[in-house]
Write an enzyme that holds these catalytic residues in place. Structure first.
Site, mmCIF file in Angstrom:
data_model
loop_
_atom_site.group_PDB
_atom_site.id
_atom_site.type_symbol
_atom_site.label_atom_id
_atom_site.label_comp_id
_atom_site.label_asym_id
_atom_site.label_seq_id
_atom_site.Cartn_x
_atom_site.Cartn_y
_atom_site.Cartn_z
ATOM 1 N N ASP A 1 29.999 44.870 27.127
ATOM 2 C CA ASP A 1 30.608 45.582 28.135
ATOM 3 C C ASP A 1 30.276 46.997 27.665
ATOM 4 O O ASP A 1 30.257 47.746 28.260
ATOM 5 C CB ASP A 1 31.672 45.080 28.557
ATOM 6 C CG ASP A 1 32.472 45.817 29.960
ATOM 7 O OD1 ASP A 1 31.387 46.311 30.485
ATOM 8 O OD2 ASP A 1 33.418 45.534 29.978
ATOM 9 N N CYS B 1 31.469 51.444 33.218
ATOM 10 C CA CYS B 1 30.596 50.485 34.215
ATOM 11 C C CYS B 1 29.560 51.376 34.720
ATOM 12 O O CYS B 1 29.791 52.403 35.132
ATOM 13 C CB CYS B 1 31.287 49.649 34.989
ATOM 14 S SG CYS B 1 30.299 48.969 36.370
ATOM 15 N N ASN C 1 37.187 49.104 28.023
ATOM 16 C CA ASN C 1 38.192 48.026 27.957
ATOM 17 C C ASN C 1 39.448 48.707 27.112
ATOM 18 O O ASN C 1 39.077 49.605 26.548
ATOM 19 C CB ASN C 1 37.857 46.823 27.295
ATOM 20 C CG ASN C 1 37.379 45.746 28.425
ATOM 21 O OD1 ASN C 1 38.313 44.977 28.862
ATOM 22 N ND2 ASN C 1 36.209 45.535 28.565
#
Lengths: 301, 301
Positions: free
Chosen positions: A17, A242, A251
């Site tokens: 991510d 993102c 995160n």
């Protein structure tokens, strides 16, 4: 009033991510170095990459090679994201024992991210979860934008529960509620976790994926703990974002999460100082600073 | 499990706790402009400056002039910090109706900050609080390093309670527990607030001053709410730090705190978007970015 679990598991997602929005592409050897660094700090679940088409996310092009060269340490879970049946096939060839699949609870986010409607996504995910479970892989079903959408705003908790029930019915072992846009708050965390918990079988593990876009990441983790969640995603240094969500932060930083948990007496088995050192190494590799706090404080403080 | 107060008051401290470590010195007119900007956003308590010797904190040299030129809006509390009897005299001359005095619960922090032992500070503060209360001023007694000290680490909660009881016995109206070094966590917030609450008279208001050094500021505010606290310090843009505490971050950003409270249904009467705009103006004035999150996100998100 403040009854927390004794211990929690963190899944570090920096290498998936996090890395997927970076310009710098790490080599297989470099990724393996960070995997081993995370392990050495005590991390017991590491998302190593994503079996996605390299045309869409070139940073993840070497995930197959990473898994092939990875020396697996007993007790450590190496996981990856798969987005379609082709990716699942690749993952199974690599003997991956834990996988994440994921759809968005937001129609607009779903369309932008995958060019599929939410209804189509719910059909498409069925085969993926069924096949993954049938192959003996521990399977996590993720629900993106579960706490709100950067495009649509509020998301119906009924829709989130519908997706969770679908995952449960397909045999998914874990359901991950993802605050992709950083729109959750401690109240909504407790409310949604409680509602989803009631909607699915007791055998299903719930986990949280918390982006720190509005500075609420750690507060949301604490609320998750209060709601009984014992599995959280985090990202070394707070790396991430993102590509489809404007200004989404990464995160919660793994080292900051571990520090906060340790200070509250919740065990993780992880040494945040080692993570903080590794976050600095990652910054050097990527050529820019990361948002985590602990890595930048004098280590004695 | 998650029962929050209906409304809270924020005290913005950017113009004192924030500005005091900045190189840029704002003029009286500039400070008044920010006071009025904070008011226009709905802020109802504003710490305007500090009656400290200009030799020590030159940024606060014009606090007397600010109070003399300030047009006071009914319903808004304008407060200031005083550190000694001379400062108290100056404040009373300026018709200040609300004042903060403060000592540190840490021996080392006290010595470094004021060249006084904790015992000497407790003697010195008696006359200040008594005189301030006697002059009809609403008086806040602050306890710095209440949740831990950058030099000493853990701080005895008994010492914090001793200071709180002293303040109470002298007639202080409010007791402010300050996490000067950013070492508090949600658990320690709930524990200390509960202990101090039990140690002082019900007439005393408890408030929290939370530095975001380790990214726990908002999580600590939420814990404070859960412990029943309804008054928090914050700082426009997250401006701040402490000249005597290495790498101390500023208070929780006012706009981020208001956003978090609003999302959880806790009223503040404040428009975080107006604060976010004002934080950008403050950044431009100071020539550097501030740590608050909301000010830097696209406003539609």
């Amino acid at each position: 009033m403040f009854d927390l679990p004794k211990s929690v598991i963190l899944e570090d997602e920096a290498l998936r991510d996090g890395l997927q929005i970076e310009k710098t592409q790490l080599s297989v050897a470099e990724i393996l170095q960070f995997v081993k660094g995370l392990e050495a700090a005590g991390m017991r679940r590491i998302q190593v990459g994503s079996f996605v088409h390299p045309k869409w996310v070139p940073q993840m092009a070497n995930t197959d090679a990473v898994f092939q060269e990875l020396e697996r340490t007993p007790g450590v879970v190496y996981t990856a994201l798969v987005l379609n049946l082709k990716g699942l096939e690749r993952a199974l060839k690599c003997n991956v024992s834990h996988l994440s699949v994921s759809i968005s609870a937001s129609e607009t986010h779903s369309q932008k991210n995958t060019h599929r409607s939410l209804a189509d996504s719910m059909v498409h995910i069925r085969e993926m979860i069924s096949n993954s479970v049938a192959a003996g892989v521990t399977t996590r079903g993720g629900i993106q934008s579960a706490f709100g959408c950067a495009y649509e705003g509020a998301i119906s908790t009924d829709v989130v529960c519908d997706i969770a029930r679908l995952y449960d019915s397909l045999g998914a072992h874990e359901i991950n509620l993802a605050d992709s846009a950083g729109l959750a708050n401690p109240k909504s965390i407790i409310e949604l976790v409680t509602k989803v918990r009631a909607a699915v079988s007791p055998r299903v593990t719930l986990s949280l994926h918390l982006h720190d876009t509005r500075g609420l990441g750690i507060a949301n983790m604490v609320a998750g703990l209060q709601a009984g969640v014992t599995l959280f995603d985090s990202s070394l240094g707070g790396l991430g974002g993102c590509p489809f969500i404007p200004k989404a932060a990464g995160n919660i930083a793994s080292e900051d999460a571990v520090y906060a948990l340790q200070e509250m007496g919740v065990e993780t088995g992880i040494d945040w100082r080692k993570l903080a050192d590794l976050a600095i190494t990652l910054e050097e590799k990527l050529g820019h600073s990361l948002p985590g706090r602990l890595a930048h404080l004098p280590r004695a403080a």
